[in-house]
Write an enzyme that holds these catalytic residues in place. Structure first.
Site, PDB file in Angstrom:
ATOM      1  N   SER A 145       0.870  -1.178   0.000  1.00 58.79           N
ATOM      2  CA  SER A 145       0.000   0.000   0.000  1.00 58.79           C
ATOM      3  C   SER A 145       0.904   1.224   0.000  1.00 58.79           C
ATOM      4  O   SER A 145       2.080   1.124   0.381  1.00 58.79           O
ATOM      5  CB  SER A 145      -0.854  -0.010   1.271  1.00 58.79           C
ATOM      6  OG  SER A 145      -1.549   1.213   1.435  1.00 58.79           O
ATOM      7  N   TYR A 158      -2.009  -0.888  10.519  1.00 57.25           N
ATOM      8  CA  TYR A 158      -2.095  -1.263   9.093  1.00 57.25           C
ATOM      9  C   TYR A 158      -0.813  -0.839   8.376  1.00 57.25           C
ATOM     10  O   TYR A 158      -0.222  -1.613   7.618  1.00 57.25           O
ATOM     11  CB  TYR A 158      -3.317  -0.576   8.483  1.00 57.25           C
ATOM     12  CG  TYR A 158      -3.539  -0.823   7.007  1.00 57.25           C
ATOM     13  CD1 TYR A 158      -4.137  -1.992   6.556  1.00 57.25           C
ATOM     14  CD2 TYR A 158      -3.169   0.135   6.065  1.00 57.25           C
ATOM     15  CE1 TYR A 158      -4.367  -2.205   5.199  1.00 57.25           C
ATOM     16  CE2 TYR A 158      -3.393  -0.069   4.714  1.00 57.25           C
ATOM     17  CZ  TYR A 158      -3.992  -1.237   4.280  1.00 57.25           C
ATOM     18  OH  TYR A 158      -4.214  -1.440   2.928  1.00 57.25           O
TER      19      TYR A 158
HETATM   20  N1  LIG Z   1      -8.792  -0.354  -1.659  1.00 54.58           N
HETATM   21  C1  LIG Z   1      -7.773   0.414  -1.360  1.00 54.58           C
HETATM   22  O1  LIG Z   1      -7.890   1.642  -1.376  1.00 54.58           O
HETATM   23  C2  LIG Z   1      -6.437  -0.202  -1.001  1.00 54.58           C
HETATM   24  C3  LIG Z   1      -5.337   0.665  -0.886  1.00 54.58           C
HETATM   25  C4  LIG Z   1      -4.097   0.135  -0.562  1.00 54.58           C
HETATM   26  C5  LIG Z   1      -3.950  -1.238  -0.382  1.00 54.58           C
HETATM   27  N2  LIG Z   1      -5.029  -2.043  -0.487  1.00 54.58           N
HETATM   28  C6  LIG Z   1      -4.806  -3.487  -0.289  1.00 54.58           C
HETATM   29  O2  LIG Z   1      -5.307  -4.193  -1.397  1.00 54.58           O
HETATM   30  C7  LIG Z   1      -5.661  -5.533  -1.014  1.00 54.58           C
HETATM   31  C8  LIG Z   1      -7.044  -5.850  -1.516  1.00 54.58           C
HETATM   32  O3  LIG Z   1      -7.954  -4.965  -0.905  1.00 54.58           O
HETATM   33  P1  LIG Z   1      -9.372  -4.538  -1.532  1.00 54.58           P
HETATM   34  O4  LIG Z   1      -9.392  -3.076  -1.533  1.00 54.58           O
HETATM   35  O5  LIG Z   1      -9.635  -5.315  -2.775  1.00 54.58           O
HETATM   36  O6  LIG Z   1     -10.265  -5.016  -0.309  1.00 54.58           O
HETATM   37  P2  LIG Z   1     -11.552  -5.957  -0.224  1.00 54.58           P
HETATM   38  O7  LIG Z   1     -11.946  -5.909   1.204  1.00 54.58           O
HETATM   39  O8  LIG Z   1     -12.525  -5.544  -1.268  1.00 54.58           O
HETATM   40  O9  LIG Z   1     -10.976  -7.383  -0.604  1.00 54.58           O
HETATM   41  C9  LIG Z   1     -10.127  -8.092   0.275  1.00 54.58           C
HETATM   42  C10 LIG Z   1     -10.403  -9.574   0.109  1.00 54.58           C
HETATM   43  O10 LIG Z   1      -9.515 -10.294   0.987  1.00 54.58           O
HETATM   44  C11 LIG Z   1     -10.257 -11.340   1.580  1.00 54.58           C
HETATM   45  N3  LIG Z   1      -9.635 -11.758   2.847  1.00 54.58           N
HETATM   46  C12 LIG Z   1      -9.679 -11.111   4.046  1.00 54.58           C
HETATM   47  N4  LIG Z   1      -9.031 -11.836   4.979  1.00 54.58           N
HETATM   48  C13 LIG Z   1      -8.592 -12.959   4.364  1.00 54.58           C
HETATM   49  C14 LIG Z   1      -7.867 -14.097   4.810  1.00 54.58           C
HETATM   50  N5  LIG Z   1      -7.478 -14.246   6.080  1.00 54.58           N
HETATM   51  N6  LIG Z   1      -7.574 -15.056   3.898  1.00 54.58           N
HETATM   52  C15 LIG Z   1      -7.971 -14.947   2.608  1.00 54.58           C
HETATM   53  N7  LIG Z   1      -8.669 -13.900   2.133  1.00 54.58           N
HETATM   54  C16 LIG Z   1      -8.975 -12.914   3.006  1.00 54.58           C
HETATM   55  C17 LIG Z   1     -11.655 -10.767   1.782  1.00 54.58           C
HETATM   56  O11 LIG Z   1     -12.631 -11.777   1.965  1.00 54.58           O
HETATM   57  C18 LIG Z   1     -11.836  -9.954   0.504  1.00 54.58           C
HETATM   58  O12 LIG Z   1     -12.443 -10.715  -0.533  1.00 54.58           O
HETATM   59  C19 LIG Z   1      -5.507  -5.562   0.510  1.00 54.58           C
HETATM   60  O13 LIG Z   1      -4.273  -6.150   0.836  1.00 54.58           O
HETATM   61  C20 LIG Z   1      -5.516  -4.096   0.895  1.00 54.58           C
HETATM   62  O14 LIG Z   1      -4.853  -3.862   2.111  1.00 54.58           O
HETATM   63  C21 LIG Z   1      -6.268  -1.562  -0.800  1.00 54.58           C
END
Ligand SMILES: NC(=O)c1ccc[n+]([C@@H]2O[C@H](COP(=O)([O-])OP(=O)(O)OC[C@H]3O[C@@H](n4cnc5c(N)ncnc54)[C@H](O)[C@@H]3O)[C@@H](O)[C@H]2O)c1
Length: 254
Positions: A145, A158
């Site tokens: 991130s 985080y």
């Molecule tokens: N959306 C943003 O703005 C953003 C920004 C920076 C980083 N991220 C990172 O991107 C990645 C994806 O996030 P997203 O935005 O698609 O979020 P999201 O919540 O839409 O998707 C995350 C997915 O991970 C799954 N998950 C959670 N815990 C789990 C576990 N223990 N084992 C397996 N699967 C698990 C959830 O069920 C979900 O389907 C994450 O690592 C998040 O930290 C997101």
């Protein structure tokens, strides 16, 4: 003309929605067979259906990335069903509860630790073991991130976890560069997913604040992270390893 990852086998965690789903669809469109992994069965199966309906090849594997046995079984599923593991996108993550450090709970710390750090470590461990047996090695991309590169108010736990993802990425890249295994990270800015929606539900003003802080004045789309992950896993990125790539509309340049 083949796709970017034609004939390769890819595993994507957190693929039941958001960035992981978009990335799985792009892996499949670009010619990979995809093992879609998530702790949530319904979302994962929906991703598989979307891929199959578009003519791609995918299967679902339930996996809690914080459990070693699940991570090992995920790698085995790729090898048993599709013959190898060439690309891995370790993307599952949780945001936890935002708070200043002194108000944060140990429980929230452990959630961040178990999913965002231990989960990436366990996935990498078993993926690398498999890739070491393959003549052509493989490529791993971890989702960190922008919060893995800079501090973020109210998100200390985080941010600490995502900094650790960058550390695992860079150190792993050095360990395995001689073995044809490349390891990189993507560092998303604010991306329009359920995770960000939960932040906006909590504090509706955040949507405007985030957009106005963006040099390009918009949120990112999940596919824009998926594109970067698939590129980094592809042979187009054959000389890139140990890199943490911001995919954030220029935010890290501010
Ligand atoms: N959306 C943003 O703005 C953003 C920004 C920076 C980083 N991220 C990172 O991107 C990645 C994806 O996030 P997203 O935005 O698609 O979020 P999201 O919540 O839409 O998707 C995350 C997915 O991970 C799954 N998950 C959670 N815990 C789990 C576990 N223990 N084992 C397996 N699967 C698990 C959830 O069920 C979900 O389907 C994450 O690592 C998040 O930290 C997101």
């Amino acid at each position: 003309m083949g796709g970017l990852v034609e004939g390769k086998v890819a595993v994507v965690t957190g693929a039941g929605g958001g960035i992981g789903r978009a990335a799985s669809q792009i892996f499949a469109r670009e010619g990979a067979k995809v093992v879609v992994a998530d702790i949530k069965v319904e979302g994962g199966e929906e991703t598989v259906k979307l891929i199959q309906d578009a003519g791609g090849t995918a299967m679902f594997m339930r996996c809690d990335v914080s459990k070693a046995a699940d991570c090992e079984a995920l790698v085995n599923a790729a090898v048993v069903n599709y013959g190898s593991l060439d690309c891995a996108f370790n993307n599952a993550g949780v945001e936890g509860d935002p708070s200043k450090l002194a108000d944060a709970t140990e429980e929230n710390f452990m959630l961040n630790y178990n999913v965002n750090i231990l989960g990436v470590f366990l996935c990498m461990k078993y993926q690398i073991k498999q890739m070491l047996t393959q003549e052509n090695g493989g490529a791993i991309v971890n989702t960190a991130s922008d919060a893995g590169l800079i501090g973020v108010k109210n998100l200390g736990q985080y941010s600490a976890a995502k900094h650790a993802v960058v550390g695992l990425t860079k150190s792993g890249a050095l360990d395995y560069a001689p073995k044809k295994i490349r390891i990189n990270a993507v560092c998303p800015g604010p991306i329009r997913t359920q995770m960000l929606q939960r932040v906006f539900d909590e504090n509706p003003k955040m949507a405007e604040v985030m957009v106005s802080a963006q040099p390009n004045k918009r949120l990112g789309e999940p596919s824009e992270i998926g594109d970067a992950a698939v590129y980094l896993c592809s042979d187009m990125a054959s000389y890139i390893t140990g890199h943490a790539l911001p995919v954030d509309g220029g935010y890290m340049a501010t």
